[in-house]
Motif scaffolding. Structure first.
Motif, short mmCIF file in Angstrom:
data_model
loop_
_atom_site.label_atom_id
_atom_site.label_comp_id
_atom_site.label_asym_id
_atom_site.label_seq_id
_atom_site.Cartn_x
_atom_site.Cartn_y
_atom_site.Cartn_z
N ALA A 49 29.32 54.08 16.69
CA ALA A 49 29.55 52.80 17.38
C ALA A 49 28.29 51.93 17.34
CB ALA A 49 30.00 53.05 18.82
N GLU A 71 17.96 55.40 21.22
CA GLU A 71 18.75 56.63 21.04
C GLU A 71 18.05 57.78 21.78
OE1 GLU A 71 21.70 57.95 19.87
OE2 GLU A 71 20.75 59.82 20.54
N THR A 80 29.28 61.84 16.44
CA THR A 80 29.43 61.44 15.05
C THR A 80 28.75 62.41 14.08
OG1 THR A 80 29.30 59.17 15.89
CG2 THR A 80 29.27 59.44 13.50
N HIS A 86 37.14 63.79 9.59
CA HIS A 86 38.52 63.47 9.26
C HIS A 86 38.81 62.02 9.66
CE1 HIS A 86 42.80 65.47 9.26
NE2 HIS A 86 42.61 64.65 8.25
N VAL A 223 17.69 56.16 27.62
CA VAL A 223 17.73 55.08 28.61
C VAL A 223 18.13 55.71 29.95
CG1 VAL A 223 18.97 52.98 29.29
CG2 VAL A 223 18.29 53.34 26.90
N MET A 405 36.98 58.11 14.32
CA MET A 405 36.75 57.69 12.93
C MET A 405 37.65 56.52 12.52
SD MET A 405 34.15 59.42 12.25
CE MET A 405 33.83 58.93 10.58
#
Ligand SMILES: Cc1cc2nc3c(=O)[nH]c(=O)nc-3n(C[C@H](O)[C@H](O)[C@H](O)COP(=O)(O)OP(=O)(O)OC[C@H]3O[C@@H](n4cnc5c(N)ncnc54)[C@H](O)[C@@H]3O)c2cc1C
Length: 461
Positions: A49, A71, A80, A86, A223, A405
């Motif tokens: 995302a 991150e 992810t 798939h 964060v 996905m």
């Protein structure tokens, strides 16, 4: 809200997925030694995302905003980087439920949006020349229960009667199913167009593009808090990290999936961390195993299922194993610990291909690696996308319920339209049901538990 041991923050020492076994140079990347003091947009989360939003915000943008991506762990180390690879649209599976609840038109919109991801991702991979093993293929949904197979057949017929023709979906009855799909004891199957991908490589590539367009990426930077500044006209939000200071920003985008409620407590119980397990199966070099040209989902019931992709290197990535752990919530519900395997399911994948696929009996196939990951299950099974209710300039793109996905990339495009073109949600092309709202936050529905308890879950992978 600040970090304590009750809020869902990513944990250290996560299990190593096959996809992440050889980390890219960007895995621990920090564009600058310290954090910039301010920027236009902070994106929290460097998964599918976060990377997709950055991509769409900057693609073909002559006046790019300044963007910092924060991150908590390594780049693409969340769901992810540890999923099943798939890319499979849900064309009919959830349509019955969604249509009964929200009407046929809204349900069709969901299916069309997912289907559109197949070609959007294909186009992206070609346009940006991304080495991520992307394959457009067909997926088999294989039903191991006669009841479920009959129900699916009837559901598809009912949809066709209602004008939803599903031209790409083929149903095969029990008499031919084992022959057609190669799965032992199949009581019926469907097939339709789907894809498979190396998700980590796709996202790392998108992050590399983002960096080349000026984005500042800061890994290992959790964060801990977002607060409103006294000056709403310049930089409205202060984004505080746990140990590296803070950044002032005009807009903040939460691409934090399972971990969203740690920073936005209004999403507690609305996006629930759900732990899943996945594996890679390989065949020894001196043995032969049949080539599988399709991806699969093997379904024993609406709640118990596995999903599987064959890889170009001949290995198989299989996830699910739900039969072994679903009955005990402490294994998976509200669990953020992806540093450990799901104990009752850790051996589930041993002998999997031999048990379920014709022709694999003497293959010697064995489990090469098992890992876990944390999904963000939405309490109504729909992603939360758009403006955080009552919080100007805060955006959310999260809650993909183990099925991101075919949902994330174009949702990210929608968020970027809201920001770049100042468009309202309804003009973004994102399904109306995805819009996050006060009403959804107030709802007491918990479809996740209802599905397990009532057996009504419509499995989507
Ligand atoms: C085992 C498993 C198998 C799956 N298989 C499939 C599949 O085959 N097909 C499919 O469609 N979907 C699958 N999924 C789901 C899919 O992976 C997700 O829907 C999708 O990856 C969600 O992307 P995301 O960017 O929203 O979340 P994530 O990839 O989880 O990214 C969120 C990021 O935010 C970061 N973050 C969170 N909180 C903070 C904070 N406070 N500060 C800084 N950073 C923070 C996290 O560290 C993480 O990197 C699977 C998931 C799992 C776990």
């Amino acid at each position: 809200m600040t970090i304590d041991d009750k809020t869902p923050f990513p944990v250290p020492n996560s299990t190593v997925s096959f996809w992440r076994a050889q980390p890219d140079k960007l895995d621990d990347h920090r564009s600058t030694e310290g954090l910039p003091s301010e920027c236009d947009i902070v994106i929290v989360g460097a998964g599918y995302a976060g990377a997709s939003v950055a991509y769409h915000l900057l693609d073909n943008n002559p006046a790019p905003p300044s963007i910092v991506i924060l991150e908590a762990r390594q780049a693409c180390s969340g769901a992810t980087g540890r999923n099943g690879g798939h890319l499979k649209p849900s064309l009919y599976a959830s349509m019955g439920n969604m249509s009964a609840k929200y009407g046929l038109e809204a349900a069709v919109e969901l299916a069309e949006f997912e289907k559109a991801h197949l070609h959007s991702i294909k186009d992206l991979v070609e346009k940006e020349n991304i080495d991520c093993d992307f394959q457009l293929t067909r997926a088999f949904d294989v039903f191991l229960s006669r009841t479920q197979s009959e129900k699916v057949k009837n559901d598809i017929e009912a949809l066709r009667m209602a004008g939803v023709l599903l031209p790409d979906v083929q149903y095969t009855p029990e008499s031919k199913a084992e022959n057609v799909c190669g799965v032992k004891n199949a009581k019926g199957c469907t097939s339709f167009t789907a894809g498979s991908i190396w998700p980590y490589r796709l996202i790392i590539h998108l992050l590399r593009i983002a960096l080349s367009r000026g984005v500042n990426l800061q890994t290992h930077t959790p964060v801990s808090k977002i607060s409103e500044t006294p000056d709403p006209f310049t930089n409205r939000w202060t984004v505080t990290t746990s140990s590296r200071g803070s950044i002032k920003a005009k807009k903040v985008i939460f691409a934090t999936n399972a971990y969203t409620s740690a920073l936005l407590p209004q999403y507690k119980g609305k996006i629930v961390p759900v732990r899943g397990i996945c594996s890679r199966i390989v065949t020894p070099e001196n043995k032969l195993s049949p080539y599988l040209p399709n991806t699969y989902s093997l379904r024993w019931s609406p709640t118990i299922y596995d999903y599987l992709i064959p890889r170009p290197d001949g290995s198989i990535v299989v996830g699910g194993a739900r039969a072994d752990y679903l009955s005990d919530l402490s294994n998976w519900y509200n669990v953020i610990d992806d540093s450990k395997l799901i104990e009752p399911a850790k051996d589930y994948f041993d002998g999997y291909m031999q048990r379920h696929f014709h022709g694999w009996e003497d293959s010697g196939a064995y489990t090469d690696r098992v890992w876990t990951g944390v999904m963000g299950y939405s309490s109504d099974y729909l992603p939360h996308v758009g403006c955080v209710p009552g919080k100007p300039e805060l955006y959310i793109i999260a809650g993909f319920t183990g099925h991101g996905m075919p949902q994330v990339f174009l949702s990210a495009k929608g968020i970027s339209k809201m920001i770049r073109e100042n468009r309202p949600f309804k003009e973004t092309g994102v399904p109306r049901l995805y819009e996050t709202s006060e009403a959804r936050l107030k709802s007491t529905e918990n479809a996740i538990l209802a599905a397990v308890e009532g057996g009504t879950l419509k499995a989507q992978l």
